[in-house]
Scaffold this motif. Structure first.
Motif, PDB file in Angstrom:
ATOM      1  N   LEU A 142       0.824  -1.206   0.000  1.00 34.33           N
ATOM      2  CA  LEU A 142       0.000   0.000   0.000  1.00 34.33           C
ATOM      3  C   LEU A 142       0.859   1.257   0.000  1.00 34.33           C
ATOM      4  O   LEU A 142       0.514   2.250  -0.661  1.00 34.33           O
ATOM      5  N   THR A 143       1.962   1.236   0.719  1.00 28.57           N
ATOM      6  CA  THR A 143       2.855   2.398   0.728  1.00 28.57           C
ATOM      7  C   THR A 143       3.354   2.710  -0.682  1.00 28.57           C
ATOM      8  O   THR A 143       3.458   3.882  -1.079  1.00 28.57           O
ATOM      9  N   TYR A 144       3.635   1.670  -1.441  1.00 30.94           N
ATOM     10  CA  TYR A 144       4.086   1.858  -2.819  1.00 30.94           C
ATOM     11  C   TYR A 144       2.975   2.466  -3.671  1.00 30.94           C
ATOM     12  O   TYR A 144       3.216   3.408  -4.451  1.00 30.94           O
ATOM     13  N   VAL A 145       1.760   1.971  -3.544  1.00 32.54           N
ATOM     14  CA  VAL A 145       0.633   2.522  -4.307  1.00 32.54           C
ATOM     15  C   VAL A 145       0.468   4.003  -3.991  1.00 32.54           C
ATOM     16  O   VAL A 145       0.277   4.839  -4.901  1.00 32.54           O
ATOM     17  N   ARG A 146       0.557   4.359  -2.725  1.00 35.03           N
ATOM     18  CA  ARG A 146       0.428   5.767  -2.337  1.00 35.03           C
ATOM     19  C   ARG A 146       1.559   6.604  -2.941  1.00 35.03           C
ATOM     20  O   ARG A 146       1.365   7.754  -3.347  1.00 35.03           O
ATOM     21  N   MET A 147       2.750   6.037  -3.016  1.00 36.36           N
ATOM     22  CA  MET A 147       3.878   6.770  -3.584  1.00 36.36           C
ATOM     23  C   MET A 147       3.667   7.001  -5.081  1.00 36.36           C
ATOM     24  O   MET A 147       3.985   8.075  -5.601  1.00 36.36           O
ATOM     25  N   TYR A 202      11.690   3.562  -4.799  1.00 36.77           N
ATOM     26  CA  TYR A 202      10.595   2.743  -5.335  1.00 36.77           C
ATOM     27  C   TYR A 202      10.710   2.549  -6.845  1.00 36.77           C
ATOM     28  O   TYR A 202       9.757   2.108  -7.491  1.00 36.77           O
ATOM     29  N   GLY A 203      11.877   2.881  -7.397  1.00 38.58           N
ATOM     30  CA  GLY A 203      12.081   2.709  -8.834  1.00 38.58           C
ATOM     31  C   GLY A 203      11.375   3.738  -9.683  1.00 38.58           C
ATOM     32  O   GLY A 203      11.275   3.567 -10.908  1.00 38.58           O
ATOM     33  N   LEU A 204      10.905   4.819  -9.092  1.00 32.66           N
ATOM     34  CA  LEU A 204      10.169   5.864  -9.804  1.00 32.66           C
ATOM     35  C   LEU A 204      11.065   7.075 -10.044  1.00 32.66           C
ATOM     36  O   LEU A 204      11.908   7.411  -9.212  1.00 32.66           O
ATOM     37  N   GLY A 205      10.873   7.719 -11.184  1.00 29.02           N
ATOM     38  CA  GLY A 205      11.687   8.871 -11.502  1.00 29.02           C
ATOM     39  C   GLY A 205      13.045   8.505 -12.060  1.00 29.02           C
ATOM     40  O   GLY A 205      13.957   9.330 -12.108  1.00 29.02           O
ATOM     41  N   THR A 206      13.185   7.274 -12.523  1.00 31.63           N
ATOM     42  CA  THR A 206      14.433   6.805 -13.117  1.00 31.63           C
ATOM     43  C   THR A 206      14.366   6.947 -14.638  1.00 31.63           C
ATOM     44  O   THR A 206      13.322   7.298 -15.206  1.00 31.63           O
ATOM     45  N   ASP A 243      14.377   4.462 -16.728  1.00 28.48           N
ATOM     46  CA  ASP A 243      13.420   3.459 -17.208  1.00 28.48           C
ATOM     47  C   ASP A 243      11.990   3.838 -16.893  1.00 28.48           C
ATOM     48  O   ASP A 243      11.069   3.559 -17.679  1.00 28.48           O
ATOM     49  N   ASN A 244      11.785   4.428 -15.728  1.00 29.22           N
ATOM     50  CA  ASN A 244      10.427   4.714 -15.253  1.00 29.22           C
ATOM     51  C   ASN A 244      10.286   6.184 -14.858  1.00 29.22           C
ATOM     52  O   ASN A 244      10.075   6.514 -13.678  1.00 29.22           O
ATOM     53  N   PRO A 245      10.403   7.093 -15.826  1.00 33.95           N
ATOM     54  CA  PRO A 245      10.243   8.514 -15.507  1.00 33.95           C
ATOM     55  C   PRO A 245       8.810   8.834 -15.097  1.00 33.95           C
ATOM     56  O   PRO A 245       7.873   8.085 -15.400  1.00 33.95           O
ATOM     57  N   LEU A 246       8.675   9.949 -14.403  1.00 32.74           N
ATOM     58  CA  LEU A 246       7.350  10.359 -13.939  1.00 32.74           C
ATOM     59  C   LEU A 246       6.547  10.982 -15.072  1.00 32.74           C
ATOM     60  O   LEU A 246       7.104  11.577 -15.996  1.00 32.74           O
ATOM     61  N   PHE A 247       5.236  10.826 -15.012  1.00 34.34           N
ATOM     62  CA  PHE A 247       4.352  11.538 -15.933  1.00 34.34           C
ATOM     63  C   PHE A 247       3.056  11.842 -15.199  1.00 34.34           C
ATOM     64  O   PHE A 247       2.691  11.147 -14.230  1.00 34.34           O
ATOM     65  N   ARG A 290       8.138  -1.800  -6.053  1.00 32.13           N
ATOM     66  CA  ARG A 290       9.115  -1.112  -6.890  1.00 32.13           C
ATOM     67  C   ARG A 290       8.730  -1.198  -8.365  1.00 32.13           C
ATOM     68  O   ARG A 290       8.362  -2.261  -8.858  1.00 32.13           O
ATOM     69  N   ALA A 291       8.824  -0.055  -9.046  1.00 29.06           N
ATOM     70  CA  ALA A 291       8.679  -0.040 -10.498  1.00 29.06           C
ATOM     71  C   ALA A 291       9.968  -0.555 -11.120  1.00 29.06           C
ATOM     72  O   ALA A 291      11.053  -0.365 -10.576  1.00 29.06           O
ATOM     73  N   SER A 292       9.841  -1.210 -12.262  1.00 23.93           N
ATOM     74  CA  SER A 292      11.019  -1.784 -12.902  1.00 23.93           C
ATOM     75  C   SER A 292      10.740  -1.987 -14.382  1.00 23.93           C
ATOM     76  O   SER A 292       9.640  -2.400 -14.767  1.00 23.93           O
TER      77      SER A 292
END
Length: 386
Positions: free
Chosen positions: A64-69, A86-90, A92-96, A139-141
């Motif tokens: 759930l913490t990951y979903v909230r992030m 959490y693998g976000l903002g990298t 491979d997985n940039p934010l949008f 984690r996003a990947s």
């Protein structure tokens, strides 16, 4: 054998993409659907809409913490330093913007396809926006934020106690996220044929990854050598997939149909052609009828030559799902409409010409190595599958 088919899609599912020059481009969905439509393959098959996955759906496999992030990331209300854990903002997985909503829609589409099949509304269903198989619990990947197959499998296990689900992944990249989510679960068989992790992201999927505890033997990995061609890939598939599925006896087959093993794909080192992308769906269809009354759900996955490969591969997938013959030529209207926008010359035939893809100089050596791998896989997992 045939059966009723459904295609789950609506335009909101095309909002999952990372923008710019990122290789994961949702335009490939639009190209595929318009190709299917222009070929007449959608006649009598209206697109089935779906609802976004809820937080309750997502937290069947995600923290759930990951979903909230993810929700905060899409609103721009989180620090990048926090997101990176959490693998976000990298890269491979940039934010949008609104990324949670876009990702939840993809999960909801695959969940709808699975519920349609398990509820008897269709024998086969396809949702090509799905196939985000790298996403982990927290984690996003690898271009994947939420794991649509993982959520769908977990929900079906809740809704149909005792169900046995076979997940078959032929993406060039190992289906790691789905595997780890069910690594100790003997009710879920995960099968992945992929380029060996020694050479390609995510670096996993070796033969010895075969499950743990009660799930020992229920994770099946066939790592293939770089430059594996159609003949060798198909031989490995035929040696392993029917054997382990028959031993397992699934109630549903969920297949991930990434098409990045094609020789033209820029993100892998395999040498398949469109022949592979006709063969594997046809076999999934036949095995579904043989083993689980036709219950089969197909998703998309990887595929980064979005102009020449993905539309043809996933049109062939839909033809198999919907029991239709694949036309020989691409329609002139589609070629005219998209040819001006494509940075490469578009093919005019649905199938690759074998003369354009001759065997490589090490084809026999690679084939023998893959054959030994397939034999080793069966030795390691078949004694455990019940």
């Amino acid at each position: 054998m045939t059966g009723r088919a459904a295609i789950v899609h609506d335009p909101t599912l095309e909002s999952y993409g990372f923008g710019g020059d990122h290789p994961f481009n949702p335009l490939r969905l639009r190209l595929t659907l318009e190709l299917c439509e222009d070929l007449g393959l959608l006649e009598g098959h209206p697109l089935t809409p779906s609802e976004p996955a809820t937080d309750e759906d997502l937290t069947t496999v995600h923290n759930l913490t990951y979903v909230r992030m993810v929700q905060r990331a899409g609103r721009g209300s989180a620090f990048l330093s926090d997101l990176l854990d959490y693998g976000l903002g990298t890269g491979d997985n940039p934010l949008f913007p609104d990324m949670h909503a876009a990702c939840a829609r993809v999960v909801g589409g695959v969940l709808e396809a699975c519920r349609l099949v398990m509820g008897g509304g269709a024998d086969h269903a396809m949702c090509i926006s799905g196939g985000l198989h790298h996403a982990m619990r927290s984690r996003a990947s690898g271009f994947c934020v939420y794991n649509d197959a993982g959520v769908a499998i977990a929900r079906l296990k809740e809704e149909h106690p005792g169900i046995r689900i076979a997940y078959v992944d032929t993406d060039a990249h190992h289906g790691d996220g789905v595997q780890w989510m069910f690594y100790e679960d003997p009710a879920v068989l995960t099968v992945s044929l992929h380029e060996a992790g020694r050479y390609l992201f995510p670096g996993t999927g070796e033969v010895d990854e075969k499950g743990r505890g009660e799930g020992r033997g229920y994770a099946v990995n066939v790592p293939l050598r770089p430059y594996t061609d159609d003949d060798s890939f198909i031989s490995a598939f035929e040696a392993v997939v029917p054997e382990v599925l028959r031993a397992f006896g699934p109630d549903l087959i969920l297949s991930q149909n990434g098409c990045d093993a094609h020789k033209l794909d820029p993100l892998s080192h395999l040498s398949a052609t469109t022949r592979l992308y006709e063969h594997t769906p046809a076999r999934m269809h036949d095995l579904a009828h043989e083993l689980c009354n036709g219950r089969w759900v197909a998703t998309g996955g990887g595929g980064y030559d979005i102009w020449r490969v993905v539309p043809r591969a996933w049109t062939a997938l839909w033809a198999a799902v919907s029991h239709q013959e694949l036309p020989e030529k691409l329609p002139e209207g589609w070629l005219a409409r998209w040819g001006e926008k494509s940075p490469v010359t578009l093919p005019r035939l649905m199938r690759d010409d074998p003369d354009d893809y001759p065997p490589g100089p090490r084809a026999r050596e690679i084939s023998e190595a893959n054959k030994r791998t397939a034999e080793k896989v069966l030795e390691k997992v078949l004694p455990y599958i019940r």
